[in-house]
Design an enzyme around this catalytic site. Structure first.
Site, mmCIF file in Angstrom:
data_model
loop_
_atom_site.group_PDB
_atom_site.id
_atom_site.type_symbol
_atom_site.label_atom_id
_atom_site.label_comp_id
_atom_site.label_asym_id
_atom_site.label_seq_id
_atom_site.Cartn_x
_atom_site.Cartn_y
_atom_site.Cartn_z
ATOM 1 N N VAL A 10 9.091 0.875 12.553
ATOM 2 C CA VAL A 10 10.159 0.681 11.569
ATOM 3 C C VAL A 10 9.688 0.858 10.123
ATOM 4 C CG1 VAL A 10 11.406 -0.886 13.088
ATOM 5 C CG2 VAL A 10 9.777 -1.831 11.447
ATOM 6 N N GLY A 63 0.807 -1.211 0.000
ATOM 7 C CA GLY A 63 0.000 0.000 0.000
ATOM 8 C C GLY A 63 0.841 1.262 0.000
ATOM 9 N N PHE A 64 1.769 1.357 0.956
ATOM 10 C CA PHE A 64 2.726 2.468 1.046
ATOM 11 C C PHE A 64 2.062 3.827 1.207
ATOM 12 C CE2 PHE A 64 4.833 -0.721 -1.816
ATOM 13 C CZ PHE A 64 5.674 -1.236 -0.851
ATOM 14 N N PRO A 111 12.592 -9.610 14.683
ATOM 15 C CA PRO A 111 13.766 -9.172 13.918
ATOM 16 C C PRO A 111 13.709 -9.543 12.441
ATOM 17 C CG PRO A 111 14.434 -10.138 16.009
ATOM 18 C CD PRO A 111 12.955 -10.388 15.873
ATOM 19 N N GLU A 159 8.689 3.304 8.162
ATOM 20 C CA GLU A 159 9.047 4.434 7.311
ATOM 21 C C GLU A 159 10.504 4.862 7.424
ATOM 22 O OE1 GLU A 159 5.857 6.227 6.252
ATOM 23 O OE2 GLU A 159 4.559 5.093 7.578
#
Length: 712
Positions: free
Chosen positions: A667, A244-245, A597, A669
């Site tokens: 985390v 999507g971003f 992680p 962006e």
């Protein structure tokens, strides 16, 4: 051990350990169904028709020939479409008229939705849509973006348009070293793998939308207000999302599908083509940014000015807040920032991974590199000397700020101490080699969310939350968080997401999704564990508790909360061809407690790779004659692919947020922030030429060399 304020539990379980995606097998075997794939009985297909002019008015729509074509059931347009509410306040403010389709005869940009053709098959719908003739009264259009346009103005919205502290002119005049430069970034598009798709149907008087979106609560509330429905009468489901971003909110295709389903009283699916997405799903605005820095003889900033201009449409205002970056990163006695916008006859921009920070960090971190050259300081040392102890604009303390730790650890692992600062002196055969560095930050917030946790009679647990996994691994991270909150093994927990019926929850965006959902799941899990400790037994329907974090989030406003990072890049430049190759990248981040992680590293590395695209490849170019884009597809719009991506490594240092129940920051962006600047700074180090305009194309490299210019 649990604190009273946040309910934070001392980490003793699976959070922080690597786990593969819980839905991974379904995705790689094709069992995971996406929005455009889910079967429905009696399904019809809609195909959007977009304007072929950039500005004007629709004078006629020739529907009769199209309605006579095989399989065609309806043609919706401004003359016959259902009327919807266009004046309301949604989660992101008033609606963009692009999404409230077919309500007016006005055309404000090329690719504006003017009709929807509905047919029995997708092929029939497309053929009919491409045959539909729409007549226009054409007006002159203007798509010419530039930073010096006189109509550029500020808009108060997501963040203040202007911030001012101190006497800028006086501090610049008193500075021993001054940088005054303009930096530009082009229009960029999200280009996720899965296109936008939605299926709408009415089920017993209730509207259901099967969709690909970043927040079912968000889309549910928008549709309810637009169609004058109670929110409970709207259900939005979005189980699997192929990226999507920032682009997958409420768009034209969802509303058009609902209109068609309402008109025909049968399910209707609308899927956008890649070319349509370039017009209808938003993009990152081009920017023109002026940065002025003034420093004393020791390199300490006395003056900092960052002025950014972006574009928006004439029908809806969206500001790319690039000048917000220095409000967190660096301080000065005179500190001035401004975000301005120019309305043009173009589609409306929208959020795109690290909105503001990605282009803003390119300008600011490039300017810092220029200042380092002027002062004779190492670029890392310059940044360390200008490390603030409080928010430069807000004055608030930082929850944690381990940026210097990121630079120190990154420098050690990258081999920065062996760097010769002189430009253009390292070679590998025909290649000129250079290294660069940049800082990164991104806001770490949280939104109100609810979660349901159920103890099942068989000893397992089901957690329900209207979260969205847009490829980040959120479903897996939330499973780990739930297991720790319930103090049970992971295999006894099933997390269900992507359904507005689970109750309101934060959307996936702004690096706030996992943090917001984790807070709610942690609270629900702890309460359920306490209920079970009473030993009353589990009835056949199970025991369910519901959490709501709305009241608990007040503590977050008392501090500046950001993830930070240091980006390092090594590039090779061929002076004969202008080709730039990134050879290696390293990012070290301070991003709170890392839940998983494996997927966190995936997110950070993905952001850094996007930084390679941003620095060297991505550029959507508008034809001023037509108002449209050249090459509006993935053949003409270039992104970094396998051959462009070298060894990219991401890691982190300890950085738990003490006020968060799980210690999360975010985390999603921060991985892209500063990446383009680090690459551009490395190109400067390799060639001796400073590139202030992205992307750094081969022709720009060659042109700067031919002109003998130190700056391009």
């Amino acid at each position: 051990m649990t604190t009273a304020t946040t309910g934070r539990t001392t980490p003793i379980g699976v959070v922080g350990t690597a786990h593969t995606r819980v839905e991974g097998r379904e995705k790689v075997t094709g069992a995971a169904r996406y929005a455009g794939e889910i079967p429905f009985a009696d399904l019809a297909h809609g195909w959007l028709v977009l304007s072929t002019v950039a500005r004007g008015r629709i004078t006629a729509v020739d529907t009769e020939p199209v309605l006579a074509m095989p399989g065609v059931r309806a043609v919706l347009h401004h003359g016959n479409a259902p009327r919807v509410e266009t004046q309301y306040m949604g989660m992101m403010g008033p609606p963009d008229p692009t999404s409230t389709v077919f309500q007016t005869d006005r055309v404000p940009h090329l690719g504006w939705p003017v009709a929807l053709v509905v047919a029995e098959t997708s092929e029939q719908a497309r053929e009919a849509a491409e045959s539909l003739v729409v007549h226009y009264e054409v007006e002159p259009h203007d798509t010419g973006f530039a930073g010096d346009r006189p109509e550029a103005h500020t808009v108060d919205g997501i963040m203040p348009g202007v911030t001012e502290k101190g006497d800028l002119a006086a501090e610049l005049a008193a500075s021993a070293h001054v940088v005054d430069a303009e930096y530009t970034t082009p229009e960029e598009h999200h280009s996720m793998m899965e296109p936008h798709a939605a299926t709408a149907r009415w089920d017993g008087g209730r509207l259901e939308l099967i969709d690909s979106n970043q927040g079912t609560t968000w889309v549910q509330n928008e549709l309810a207000q637009m169609f004058s429905l109670d929110p409970g009468a709207v259900r939005v489901r979005s189980e699997h999302i192929g990226g999507g971003f920032g682009s997958k909110g409420l768009r034209a295709h969802q509303v058009a599908a609902v209109m068609a389903a309402t008109t025909l009283q049968r399910p209707v699916r609308v899927v956008m083509t890649r070319r349509q997405m370039f017009s209808l799903t938003g993009y990152r605005s081009p920017t023109s940014q002026r940065v002025r820095l003034g420093a004393d003889a020791d390199g300490r900033l006395r003056a900092l000015e960052h002025r950014s201009v972006s574009q928006t449409s004439t029908v809806h205002t969206f500001v790319e807040p690039s000048a917000g970056v220095p409000r967190i990163m660096y301080d000065a006695a005179a500190h001035h920032t401004a975000n301005l916008v120019v309305p043009l006859d173009v589609p409306t921009p929208t959020f795109m991974r690290a909105p503001g920070e990605a282009p803003g960090s390119f300008a600011l971190e490039s300017a810092l590199d220029e200042l380092a050259e002027k002062t004779g300081l190492d670029p890392i040392e310059l940044r360390v000397r200008n490390e603030p102890d409080r928010g430069p604009v807000s004055g608030l303390p930082f929850s944690t700020r381990n940026l210097v730790g990121c630079f120190r650890e990154g420098a050690r692992r990258f081999g920065w101490a062996d760097r010769d600062p002189r430009p253009g002196v390292r070679r590998d055969g025909r290649w000129l080699l250079g290294t660069g560095v940049a800082g990164a930050s991104f806001h770490s917030g949280a939104g109100p969310s609810t979660a349901l946790a159920t103890a099942e009679p068989d000893g397992t647990f089901t957690v329900r939350i209207a979260a969205a996994d847009i490829g980040t691994g959120a479903r897996t991270a939330l499973t780990l968080i739930a297991a720790d909150a319930l103090e049970v093994p992971v295999d006894r927990v099933r997390v269900r997401i992507g359904d507005s019926d689970f109750g309101p929850a934060m959307l996936a965006g702004g690096s706030m999704g996992t943090r917001s959902w984790a807070w709610a799941i942690n609270a629900a899990g702890r309460e359920l564990r306490e209920r079970l400790a009473l030993g009353t037994g589990i009835p056949p329907e199970g025991i369910t508790v519901r959490s709501d974090t709305t009241a608990a989030l007040g503590t977050l406003a008392q501090k500046e909360r950001h993830s930070f990072g240091a980006q390092f890049a090594e590039v090779a430049v061929d002076p004969a061809t202008g080709e730039v190759r990134v050879r290696r990248m390293l990012g070290i981040f301070a991003a709170g407690r890392i839940v998983n992680p494996l997927t966190a590293r995936n997110q950070l590395v993905g952001g850094m790779i996007w930084g390679i695209s941003m620095a060297l490849h991505e550029e959507a170019v508008r034809d001023r004659a037509t108002g449209g884009l050249y090459g509006a597809d993935l053949a003409g719009y270039h992104v970094a692919t396998h051959a462009d991506v070298p060894h990219v490594e991401a890691d982190w240092i300890e950085d738990d947020d003490p006020d968060d129940p799980v210690g999360i920051k975010g985390v999603g962006e921060v991985g892209i922030v500063g990446a383009a600047a680090a690459i551009a700074n490395a190109v400067r180090h390799a060639t001796g030429v400073r590139h202030r305009h992205l992307p750094i194309r081969p022709d720009r490299v060659l042109g700067a060399q031919d002109a003998g210019a130190p700056d391009a």
